[in-house]
Each structure stands twice: as C-alpha cells, then as structure tokens.
Design an enzyme around this catalytic site. Sequence first.
Site, mmCIF file in Angstrom:
data_model
loop_
_atom_site.group_PDB
_atom_site.id
_atom_site.type_symbol
_atom_site.label_atom_id
_atom_site.label_comp_id
_atom_site.label_asym_id
_atom_site.label_seq_id
_atom_site.Cartn_x
_atom_site.Cartn_y
_atom_site.Cartn_z
ATOM 1 N N ARG A 260 2.019 3.596 3.500
ATOM 2 C CA ARG A 260 0.432 3.039 3.582
ATOM 3 C C ARG A 260 0.338 1.560 4.670
ATOM 4 O O ARG A 260 0.901 0.490 4.142
ATOM 5 C CB ARG A 260 0.097 3.189 2.419
ATOM 6 C CG ARG A 260 -1.123 3.052 1.709
ATOM 7 C CD ARG A 260 -0.617 2.899 0.738
ATOM 8 N NE ARG A 260 -1.697 1.611 0.084
ATOM 9 C CZ ARG A 260 -2.834 1.062 -0.853
ATOM 10 N NH1 ARG A 260 -3.328 2.256 -1.407
ATOM 11 N NH2 ARG A 260 -2.295 0.232 -1.323
ATOM 12 N N THR B 17 -5.558 -1.387 6.592
ATOM 13 C CA THR B 17 -6.282 -0.448 5.564
ATOM 14 C C THR B 17 -6.277 0.974 5.663
ATOM 15 O O THR B 17 -7.484 1.909 4.576
ATOM 16 C CB THR B 17 -6.625 0.529 7.242
ATOM 17 O OG1 THR B 17 -5.021 1.668 8.053
ATOM 18 C CG2 THR B 17 -6.710 -0.092 8.810
ATOM 19 N N ASP C 122 2.644 -3.280 -6.456
ATOM 20 C CA ASP C 122 3.111 -3.139 -5.344
ATOM 21 C C ASP C 122 4.676 -2.332 -5.738
ATOM 22 O O ASP C 122 5.428 -3.450 -6.487
ATOM 23 C CB ASP C 122 3.520 -3.601 -4.136
ATOM 24 C CG ASP C 122 4.104 -2.884 -2.614
ATOM 25 O OD1 ASP C 122 4.892 -2.047 -3.231
ATOM 26 O OD2 ASP C 122 3.207 -2.697 -1.827
ATOM 27 N N ASP D 205 7.847 -1.919 -4.315
ATOM 28 C CA ASP D 205 8.252 -3.915 -3.793
ATOM 29 C C ASP D 205 9.304 -4.530 -4.891
ATOM 30 O O ASP D 205 9.838 -5.109 -4.882
ATOM 31 C CB ASP D 205 6.946 -4.752 -3.350
ATOM 32 C CG ASP D 205 6.577 -4.662 -2.181
ATOM 33 O OD1 ASP D 205 7.330 -4.015 -1.247
ATOM 34 O OD2 ASP D 205 6.048 -5.896 -1.446
#
Length: 218
Positions: free
Chosen positions: A111, A115, A209, A212
Amino acid sequence: MDALNDKKQLRTLGTTNQIRGLLTILRNKETSRADFIFYSDRLLRLVIEEALGYLPFASQDVTTPTGSVYNGVEFTGKVCGVSIVRAGESMENALRASCRDIRIGKILIQRDEDTGLPKLFYSKLPKDISERHVLLLDPMLATGGSACQAVEVLVEAGVKPDRIIFVNLIAAPEGIQVMTERFPEIKIVTAEVDEKLNEKKYIIPGIGDFGDRYFGTL
Ligand code: PRP
Ligand code: URA
Ligand code: MG
C-alpha cells in the site's frame, strides 16, 4: 455498524472477554514486541480455526471406544492458503498449525503510504488453485484496496469467488463495504470490526501498522 452486522458475508469472533483481552493487549501502544507477536499468534490461531468452519463438510459417522456411533462430519474438498505479503505472512504459522501440509501461495501487494493505493508486485500460487478453496490471509482490512486486488489475482487464476474466505484480524467498515460490494460471494472472517479510517487511511482505534509491529520494522 448495524448494516454491517446484517451482512451474511461477514463473521466476527464472539465478543468474549478472552477475545477482547487479546485485542486489548495488541491495541496497546505500550505492548512489547515479544508480547505483540505472542498474543497476535494466539488470536490468529482463533480466526484461522473459525475460518476453517466455513469450508464444506459432509456427514461422517464414527464408532467411539464405547462402541457407540457418533454422527460427525469431515472436511471435503481441497484447500490452500494465500498470504498477502508482508503482514499476511504472520498468519501462515497459525494456518500450518491447523492444516499440517497445506500449500501456501503468496501475493506481494504494498500500500502506498501517501495515497493508500495498493500496488501489485508479485504472485506465486499453487498450480491447481482453481480447484481449491482459498483462505486469503491479511490481518488488516482498511480501505479494502489490497484485499480486492488480491481477490482479482485469485479470480484471474481461476478461483471462484464463492470459494474464497478472507481471514483477517481487524477490519474497517469502509473496507468491508468495498469488498462485499465488489465480491458478493466471498466470506470475511475477522476478530473485530473497528470504527472508521483516519485521514491517512489507518484503522481507528486500530492497532497501528501491524506489519511493522509484528516484524519489528518500526
Ligand atoms: C497493510 C495491510 C494490508 C493493507 C490494508 O499492508 O497488511 O495489506 O495495508 O490496507 P488497505 O485495505 O487500505 O489496502 P502494507 O501495504 O502496509 O504492507 P505490510 O504488509 O508490509 O505492512
Ligand atoms: N495497515 C495497517 O497495518 N494498519 C492500518 O491501520 C491500516 C493498514
Ligand atoms: Mg504496513
């Protein structure tokens, strides 16, 4: 949220204190990486087991050690997993722990952090995937862009949408809406549906995230 609860395509784990307790640890920004991995793995195992329940089963009678007959069921058909790399790979161990020799394909979709739009880089799928039921693995469903692109890859490879189960941990209502409208035949199994997306297309309250935190790339 009420409209989402009516969706037959969507299944969430029950809101027991056990599930909410695991989610509470995962959502806490103070949780250490070791705990994040440990409790994610526990919850991932539960969503995988839940998803397996939506595969086709046929009746099977067995005789128990007491000499009685138990009217049971057995799984019929062929299944495989496909993980959306990278975060989806965190679900592979849970799938292997439930289905020992399962084949697992990969679709690398990233991703764009600015954006929020998905980009497909690579896919490698079992050759006979068109004959299989597919557990599509990704712990996060935000805008639904990545998951829809992955479903398109599967459909192009000959998989029937009604044989796809998207297995997930946390879903935004926006992603569920997009995915169920675009592919009305697929099923979504998730632990919990959150409130909304923020302006950066992150899930709120969310978990941050996932990739992560799980893989330690913060
Ligand atoms: C995350 C997540 C999903 C996607 C969800 O992956 O694992 O694949 O974003 O967002 P969407 O529904 O708006 O498409 P990301 O691309 O950040 O990569 P990662 O797996 O390496 O963390
Ligand atoms: N990917 C994540 O890991 N978390 C989000 O909230 C959205 C996308
Ligand atoms: Mg990420």
